[in-house]
Design a protein around this motif. Structure first.
Motif, PDB file in Angstrom:
ATOM      1  N   PRO A   1       0.695  -1.222  -0.099  1.00 19.55           N
ATOM      2  CA  PRO A   1      -0.103   0.029  -0.189  1.00 19.55           C
ATOM      3  C   PRO A   1       0.889   1.471   0.027  1.00 19.55           C
ATOM      4  CG  PRO A   1      -0.024  -1.211   2.051  1.00 19.55           C
ATOM      5  CD  PRO A   1       0.842  -1.921   1.234  1.00 19.55           C
ATOM      6  N   VAL A   2       0.301   2.281  -0.785  1.00 19.92           N
ATOM      7  CA  VAL A   2       1.092   3.646  -0.867  1.00 19.92           C
ATOM      8  C   VAL A   2       0.442   4.767  -0.306  1.00 19.92           C
ATOM      9  CG1 VAL A   2       1.654   5.200  -2.775  1.00 19.92           C
ATOM     10  CG2 VAL A   2       1.660   2.619  -3.069  1.00 19.92           C
ATOM     11  N   VAL A   3       1.387   5.496   0.503  1.00 20.84           N
ATOM     12  CA  VAL A   3       0.934   6.739   1.135  1.00 20.84           C
ATOM     13  C   VAL A   3       1.821   7.691   0.699  1.00 20.84           C
ATOM     14  CG1 VAL A   3       1.002   8.126   3.399  1.00 20.84           C
ATOM     15  CG2 VAL A   3       0.147   5.522   3.295  1.00 20.84           C
ATOM     16  N   MET A   4       0.984   8.772   0.491  1.00 23.77           N
ATOM     17  CA  MET A   4       1.862  10.036   0.121  1.00 23.77           C
ATOM     18  C   MET A   4       1.597  11.389   1.043  1.00 23.77           C
ATOM     19  SD  MET A   4       1.096  10.406  -4.114  1.00 23.77           S
ATOM     20  CE  MET A   4       2.309  11.630  -4.427  1.00 23.77           C
ATOM     21  N   VAL A   5       2.707  11.823   1.309  1.00 23.06           N
ATOM     22  CA  VAL A   5       2.673  13.106   2.498  1.00 23.06           C
ATOM     23  C   VAL A   5       3.321  14.314   1.500  1.00 23.06           C
ATOM     24  CG1 VAL A   5       3.547  13.971   4.309  1.00 23.06           C
ATOM     25  CG2 VAL A   5       3.018  11.567   4.387  1.00 23.06           C
ATOM     26  N   GLY A   6       2.245  15.032   1.084  1.00 29.36           N
ATOM     27  CA  GLY A   6       2.704  15.951   0.131  1.00 29.36           C
ATOM     28  C   GLY A   6       3.264  15.208  -1.370  1.00 29.36           C
ATOM     29  N   ASP A   7       4.254  15.510  -1.686  1.00 24.51           N
ATOM     30  CA  ASP A   7       4.914  14.969  -2.830  1.00 24.51           C
ATOM     31  C   ASP A   7       5.523  13.756  -2.497  1.00 24.51           C
ATOM     32  OD1 ASP A   7       3.730  16.738  -4.574  1.00 24.51           O
ATOM     33  OD2 ASP A   7       5.519  18.005  -4.551  1.00 24.51           O
ATOM     34  N   LYS A   8       5.738  13.538  -1.466  1.00 26.09           N
ATOM     35  CA  LYS A   8       6.576  12.480  -1.104  1.00 26.09           C
ATOM     36  C   LYS A   8       5.897  10.995  -0.769  1.00 26.09           C
ATOM     37  CE  LYS A   8      10.509  11.144   1.673  1.00 26.09           C
ATOM     38  NZ  LYS A   8      10.901  11.011   3.062  1.00 26.09           N
ATOM     39  N   THR A   9       6.637  10.011  -1.548  1.00 25.07           N
ATOM     40  CA  THR A   9       5.816   8.701  -1.626  1.00 25.07           C
ATOM     41  C   THR A   9       6.383   7.833  -0.877  1.00 25.07           C
ATOM     42  OG1 THR A   9       5.250   9.286  -3.952  1.00 25.07           O
ATOM     43  CG2 THR A   9       4.598   7.003  -3.078  1.00 25.07           C
ATOM     44  N   TYR A  10       5.233   6.779  -0.134  1.00 21.74           N
ATOM     45  CA  TYR A  10       6.067   5.946   0.901  1.00 21.74           C
ATOM     46  C   TYR A  10       5.244   4.692   0.390  1.00 21.74           C
ATOM     47  CZ  TYR A  10       7.411   9.692   4.075  1.00 21.74           C
ATOM     48  OH  TYR A  10       7.964  11.009   4.759  1.00 21.74           O
ATOM     49  N   GLY A  11       6.155   3.676   0.248  1.00 30.16           N
ATOM     50  CA  GLY A  11       5.635   2.626  -0.535  1.00 30.16           C
ATOM     51  C   GLY A  11       5.669   1.268   0.628  1.00 30.16           C
ATOM     52  N   ARG A  12       4.902   0.349   0.529  1.00 27.48           N
ATOM     53  CA  ARG A  12       4.774  -0.859   1.358  1.00 27.48           C
ATOM     54  C   ARG A  12       4.606  -0.384   2.766  1.00 27.48           C
ATOM     55  NH1 ARG A  12       8.995  -3.023  -2.322  1.00 27.48           N
ATOM     56  NH2 ARG A  12       7.734  -4.107  -4.009  1.00 27.48           N
ATOM     57  N   VAL A  13       3.611   0.389   3.130  1.00 26.80           N
ATOM     58  CA  VAL A  13       3.450   0.858   4.381  1.00 26.80           C
ATOM     59  C   VAL A  13       2.837  -0.201   5.471  1.00 26.80           C
ATOM     60  CG1 VAL A  13       2.467   2.959   5.835  1.00 26.80           C
ATOM     61  CG2 VAL A  13       3.223   3.197   3.520  1.00 26.80           C
ATOM     62  N   THR A  14       3.145  -0.172   6.276  1.00 24.57           N
ATOM     63  CA  THR A  14       2.462  -1.224   7.422  1.00 24.57           C
ATOM     64  C   THR A  14       1.742  -0.249   8.438  1.00 24.57           C
ATOM     65  OG1 THR A  14       4.573  -1.498   8.694  1.00 24.57           O
ATOM     66  CG2 THR A  14       4.025  -3.125   7.128  1.00 24.57           C
ATOM     67  N   THR A  15       0.987  -1.045   9.199  1.00 24.94           N
ATOM     68  CA  THR A  15       0.362  -0.186  10.489  1.00 24.94           C
ATOM     69  C   THR A  15       1.426   0.355  11.278  1.00 24.94           C
ATOM     70  OG1 THR A  15      -0.189  -2.435  11.375  1.00 24.94           O
ATOM     71  CG2 THR A  15      -1.855  -1.217  10.496  1.00 24.94           C
ATOM     72  N   ASP A  16       2.512  -0.482  11.560  1.00 27.68           N
ATOM     73  CA  ASP A  16       3.212   0.180  12.665  1.00 27.68           C
ATOM     74  C   ASP A  16       4.521   0.870  11.926  1.00 27.68           C
ATOM     75  OD1 ASP A  16       4.112  -2.963  13.320  1.00 27.68           O
ATOM     76  OD2 ASP A  16       5.235  -1.722  12.068  1.00 27.68           O
ATOM     77  N   GLY A  17       4.376   0.888  10.370  1.00 22.35           N
ATOM     78  CA  GLY A  17       5.109   2.140   9.857  1.00 22.35           C
ATOM     79  C   GLY A  17       4.677   3.486   9.980  1.00 22.35           C
ATOM     80  N   VAL A  18       3.124   3.496  10.175  1.00 20.79           N
ATOM     81  CA  VAL A  18       2.742   4.916  10.176  1.00 20.79           C
ATOM     82  C   VAL A  18       3.023   5.860  11.191  1.00 20.79           C
ATOM     83  CG1 VAL A  18       0.395   5.881  10.788  1.00 20.79           C
ATOM     84  CG2 VAL A  18       0.196   4.042   9.354  1.00 20.79           C
ATOM     85  N   LYS A  19       3.427   5.277  12.316  1.00 16.06           N
ATOM     86  CA  LYS A  19       4.129   6.051  13.351  1.00 16.06           C
ATOM     87  C   LYS A  19       5.611   6.489  12.920  1.00 16.06           C
ATOM     88  CE  LYS A  19       3.385   3.406  16.985  1.00 16.06           C
ATOM     89  NZ  LYS A  19       4.215   2.523  17.745  1.00 16.06           N
ATOM     90  N   GLU A  20       6.150   5.899  12.237  1.00 20.05           N
ATOM     91  CA  GLU A  20       7.408   6.377  11.833  1.00 20.05           C
ATOM     92  C   GLU A  20       7.293   7.445  10.726  1.00 20.05           C
ATOM     93  OE1 GLU A  20      10.373   4.650  12.777  1.00 20.05           O
ATOM     94  OE2 GLU A  20       8.915   3.749  13.967  1.00 20.05           O
ATOM     95  N   ILE A  21       6.255   7.488  10.044  1.00 21.36           N
ATOM     96  CA  ILE A  21       5.971   8.414   8.831  1.00 21.36           C
ATOM     97  C   ILE A  21       5.721   9.771   9.474  1.00 21.36           C
ATOM     98  CG2 ILE A  21       4.527   9.203   6.878  1.00 21.36           C
ATOM     99  CD1 ILE A  21       4.220   6.294   6.230  1.00 21.36           C
TER     100      ILE A  21
END
Lengths: 590, 163
Positions: free
Chosen positions: B135-155
C-alpha cells in the motif's frame, strides 16, 4: 542505459538514480560511449527502479541511487555485470542474464506498449527513429479516408477502454455525419483504481497517441483534437505537453500537415476525478465545464457530441494500436488474438501476486498463463483464491475460470468483463464479501446521482453488504442482494450503474458458501471482517518475547517476559500490529 | 458552519480574475478556471466560488455543483502536510484500510479533515499507479511504499520536529 522514468519507479527514488548515472558517465568521460536515457515504464513495477542496458539486455532490478557508481565502473567500463543487482528467477533461483528469458516477458507481445521503456518520451527524434509518424504520413498522403477506415475495420480493433465497440465502425459512423466542425477526443481519464496502462502509455510514448489522433481526424474529417486527462497525472501531462510542442515544431500538428492540406491540432482538457467520466457522454459534459453526468444515447457522440458537434471518443490504449495497424497491416493485426477479439490487451497486474506490473498479452491467453507464468504466482506461497478483472464494474473469477481464454466475449460470458484491464489477484486471506463491499463503496462514491437505480440502489447494496460483514445479515438479505442487483443492472442509465452490481453477483455465484458462513455462522474464514474475528495468542508458540505487547497501540496485550501473553478482547481494535510483528507465528485470527 | 465571511487577499482575487480573462471568461472553461483557483488559494471556499461565478457569468449554485461533484476539488483547507492514502484496489488487498485506520487513530481526525494545528490532513485517493509498492501513502509530494500499520508512526515522526 535505459532508466525507468515511470511514476512507480519515480516514487522509489528513480529520478535520483538517473541523475547519479548521468553524473558518473560524465565524470568517467564516457559521454560518447554511454547514453543514459529516462524511458517510460518497463512494466515490471514490482522490482523498480529498473535499469536496462542494451544491446545485451541486462536487466537490473531494485537499483538504488548509490548503485550508480558501480553500474558505470563495472558494467560500462569493465564490461562485467553487477551480479547482485541482476533479476533472480524466483522458481529456478538463477540469475537472468538476458531479459528476453524472463518469465515475465516471455509470453508478452507488446504492441500498444511497444515503445514504453525503449525510447526517451521527451525526444520526438527517438519516436521518429522508431517508425514514428510513418503511418500518419502514409495515411495523409497516400490514402483516402474511407480506405483508412476500412483498414481499421479489417484489423478488427475493438475499443480498449471497456466497452469493446469496434473502433473502425465508430469512425465510420462519425465520418458519415456531416458538420462544419467535428472533434476527436482521446479519453485519458483513467478512473479504474488499479489500472494504469493509459498513464504509462502517455508517460512512455505520448507521440503515438498524437499520431493516431491525427489519423482519426483525417478519417472523419475533424480538425480539432482534445485530450481529456486526469489532473492527478502530472508526469503524463508534462510529457504530453512536451510532445505536442515538439510535434507542432516539426509540422506534424497544425496547418497543412506534411503538405497534405489537412489541418489538425490538439488541446489538453483536465479532468478532476470522477469515475463516471469514462462514459463518453459524461466525459463530453465535463469538457464543456459541466458536472459529468451521462445522457441518454441516442444521440450518440458521433451524431451530437462536444458542443453539439459530431465527436469521436477513443481511449488511449486504443489509439496506441492505430499506428501499428497501418505500419504492419490489418492482416497482421487480425492474425493475433481470438476470432472476435483481435490484437493484444494491456493488463495492470496487481494485488497478491509476485510480479506486479504492466503486461501486454495477445487476446486468447488464459488467466492461468497470466497469473502463474507472467505474474510468477501468488505472493508468499499462499493459495490463489480469485482474480478480479474489469475494475469496479467487473467480476471475481475463481480457479475454475483459470483456463478461460481471455477476450471481450469470454469474460462477459463468465460474469466479468474486460473493462480497462485492471487485474487484481486475491489469495486465501481475502474475504469476498468485504471485497464486494469495497467495490460498492467505490461505486456509491462515484455514482453521479442522476438516475435513482444507481444512486439509491447501490447505496442499499452497500448497506446490505455492511450488515453481512458485521454478522447481522440473514439468508433473506442474500436474496435481496441478488434481486436488487438485477434491478440496478436493468434500469440504470449508463454503463456505471449497469455494471456496478457485477462484483456482488459474481461473488454470490462463485463464493456463495462464504456469504452463508457470514450470515449463518457469523464467521469470516478469511479473517478480514473485524466484527467477526478476534486475535488470540497460541500458548504453544508464544515464547514471551514481549514484541507484540510493545507494539500494541492500545496496550491490550499483557504478560511477563518469557511467559505466555494474552490479549484483552474488550480493548483490542484489531489493527493487526501484533500479528505483523510476531516472529513465532503465535498470533492467530479466530 | 460559521457565517463569518472569509476575507480573500486582493492580490489573489486579482490573479484569479486574470486567469478567468485568459480563458475569455467562457462558462465552458469553468473546470479549467477552478483548477487554477485551487492552485492559487489551496482550496475552494464559498468566497472563491462567488468570484469565479461572477467572472464567468454563471450562478454560484452551478459553480458549487461542479466543485462538489469532482473529488479533486476541495472546500476545506488542507494541512501543511497533506497525507493521501491510496485506497485503490491493489492497495486495498494489501492492507490500505488498516493503514488508513491507524492514521485516523493517531491524528484523531476523520478522512477529509485537518488536524487542529493545521499540520496534517487525511484524504483518500484512488490509485496513484504505483501498485508495485502497495500500500502507498503520499505526504505532500513524497511517496511511501509498502506501508505497514506500525510504519505509520515512523512516517509521522519524520514531520514531528518541523514547525
Amino acid at each position: 542505459m535505459l532508466v525507468c522514468g515511470g511514476t512507480g519507479c519515480h516514487a522509489s527514488a528513480g529520478e535520483l538514480l538517473f541523475e547519479n548515472l548521468k553524473k558518473e558517465v560524465q565524470e568517467n568521460d564516457l559521454k560518447d560511449e554511454v547514453q543514459v536515457v529516462a524511458t517510460g515504464c518497463f512494466g515490471f513495477c514490482e522490482k523498480g527502479p529498473i535499469v536496462k542496458i542494451i544491446p545485451d539486455n541486462t536487466f537490473y532490478v531494485q537499483v538504488k541511487p548509490e548503485d550508480a557508481k558501480e553500474l558505470v565502473s563495472e558494467h560500462a567500463i569493465k564490461g562485467r555485470k553487477v551480479k547482485r543487482l541482476l533479476y533472480t528467477d524466483p522458481v529456478k533461483k538463477e540469475q537472468i542474464q538476458d531479459s528476453k528469458h524472463m518469465g515475465f516477458y516471455k509470453k508478452q507481445l507488446r504492441i500498444a506498449l511497444r515503445n514504453c521503456g525503449m525510447i526517451d518520451p521527451e525526444n520526438i527524434d527517438e519516436y521518429l527513429a522508431a517508425d514514428g509518424y510513418e503511418a500518419m504520413g502514409r495515411v495523409l498522403l497516400e490514402m483516402k479516408p474511407e480506405d483508412a477506415i476500412q483498414e481499421v475495420l479489417d484489423a478488427g480493433l475493438r475499443g480498449r477502454g471497456g466497452g469493446g465497440f469496434p473502433t473502425g465502425l465508430k469512425w465510420q459512423i462519425a465520418s458519415k455525419n456531416h458538420a462544419d466542425q467535428k472533434y476527436v477526443v482521446c479519453n485519458a481519464d483513467e478512473g479504474d483504481p488499479g489500472a494504469f496502462m493509459d498513464r504509462s502509455i502517455l508517460e512512455g510514448d505520448p507521440h503515438t497517441v498524437l499520431e493516431a489522433m491525427v489519423i482519426n481526424g483525417f478519417c472523419i474529417n475533424a480538425t480539432k483534437g482534445l485530450i481529456y486527462i486526469r489532473a492527478e497525472y502530472p508526469l503524463a501531462i508534462k510529457r504530453l505537453k512536451i510532445a505536442i510542442d515538439q510535434a507542432r515544431e516539426y509540422g506534424l500538428l497544425g496547418k497543412d500537415i506534411l503538405g497534405s492540406g489537412f489541418d489538425f491540432d490538439v488541446e489538453i482538457r483536465y479532468g478532476a476525478g470522477a469515475f463516471v467520466c469514462g462514459e463518453e457522454t459524461a466525459l463530453i459534459h465535463s469538457m464543456e465545464g459541466e458536472r459529468c453526468e451521462p445522457t441518454f444515447k441516442p444521440p450518440f457522440p458521433a451524431q451530437s457530441g462536444y458542443l453539439g458537434k459530431p465527436t469521436n471518443v477513443n481511449n488511449v490504449e486504443t489509439y496506441a494500436n492505430i499506428p501499428v495497424i497501418f505500419n504492419k497491416g490489418a492482416k497482421w493485426f487480425a492474425s493475433i488474438g481470438t476470432e472476435k477479439s483481435k490484437g493484444t490487451k494491456v493488463f495492470a497486474l496487481a494485488g497478491k501476486i509476485n510480479n506486479v506490473g504492466l503486461i501486454e498479452v495477445p487476446m486468447g491467453i488464459t488467466l492461468r498463463e497470466v497469473i502463474f507464468e507472467i505474474g510468477g504466482g501468488i505472493q508468499g506461497g499462499k493459495k490463489f483464491k480469485a482474480v478480479q478483472t474489469g475494475g469496479p464494474s467487473g467480476g471475481c473469477l475463481t480457479d475454475e475460470h483459470l483456463d478461460t481464454p481471455i477476450d471481450f466475449d469470454n469474460l462477459l460470458a463468465v460474469g466479468s468483463m474486460m473493462g480497462s484491464g485492471g487485474m487484481i489477484v486475491m489469495d486465501e486471506d481475502d474475504c469476498m464479501v468485504a471485497v464486494s463491499q469495497f467495490y460498492l463503496e467505490f461505486t456509491v462514491e462515484e455514482s453521479c446521482g442522476k438516475c435513482s437505480p444507481c444512486r439509491i440502489g447501490n447505496k442499499r447494496l452497500y448497506e446490505l453488504l455492511g450488515k453481512i460483514t458485521k454478522g447481522q445479515g440473514t439468508e433473506d438479505d442474500l436474496d435481496n442482494l441478488r434481486n436488487l442487483s438485477d434491478v440496478i443492472k436493468d434500469s440504470s442509465l449508463c454503463g456505471l450503474g449497469q455494471t456496478s452490481p457485477n462484483p456482488v453477483l459474481s461473488t454470490l455465484d462463485n463464493f456463495y458458501e462464504e456469504y452463508l458462513a457470514h450470515v449463518n455462522e457469523q464467521k469470516c474464514f478469511a479473517g478480514q471482517c473485524k466484527e467477526l474475528i478476534r486475535y488470540e495468542i497460541i500458548p504453544e508458540n508464544c515464547v514471551g518475547c514481549t514484541v507484540c505487547a510493545r507494539n500494541c497501540p492500545v496496550n491490550c496485550i499483557s504478560g511477563e517476559r518469557k511467559q505466555v501473553h494474552t490479549i484483552d478482547q474488550s480493548l483490542c481494535i484489531k489493527c493487526n500490529a501484533c500479528m505483523e510483528k510476531c516472529k513465532f507465528n503465535a498470533v492467530t485470527i479466530i | 458552519m460559521t457565517s463569518v465571511k472569509l476575507k480573500l487577499k486582493d492580490s489573489d482575487v486579482q490573479q484569479l480574475k486574470e486567469v478567468a480573462k485568459s480563458f475569455n471568461n467562457q462558462p465552458g472553461e469553468l473546470i479549467n478556471v477552478l483548477h487554477k483557483a485551487q492552485e492559487i488559494f489551496g482550496y475552494l471556499p464559498a468566497e472563491v466560488q462567488e468570484v469565479v461565478a461572477n467572472e464567468l457569468n454563471v450562478s454560484v449554485a452551478k459553480v458549487y455543483g461542479v466543485v462538489t461533484f469532482y473529488s479533486f476539488f476541495t472546500m476545506l483547507p488542507k494541512g501543511r502536510y497533506p497525507i493521501s492514502i491510496c485506497t485503490g484496489t491493489a492497495c486495498y488487498v494489501r492492507g490500505a484500510d488498516k493503514v488508513l485506520d491507524e492514521f485516523k487513530r493517531l491524528l484523531k481526525v476523520p478522512v477529509g479533515e485537518t488536524t487542529e494545528d493545521g499540520k496534517f490532513s487525511i484524504t483518500c485517493l484512488r490509485c496513484v499507479g504505483a501498485c508495485g509498492l502497495a500500500p502507498v501513502v503520499m505526504v505532500g509530494d513524497k511517496t511511501y511504499g509498502r506501508v505497514t500499520t506500525d510504519g505509520v508512526k515512523e512516517i509521522l515522526k519524520e514531520y514531528e520536529d518541523e514547525v
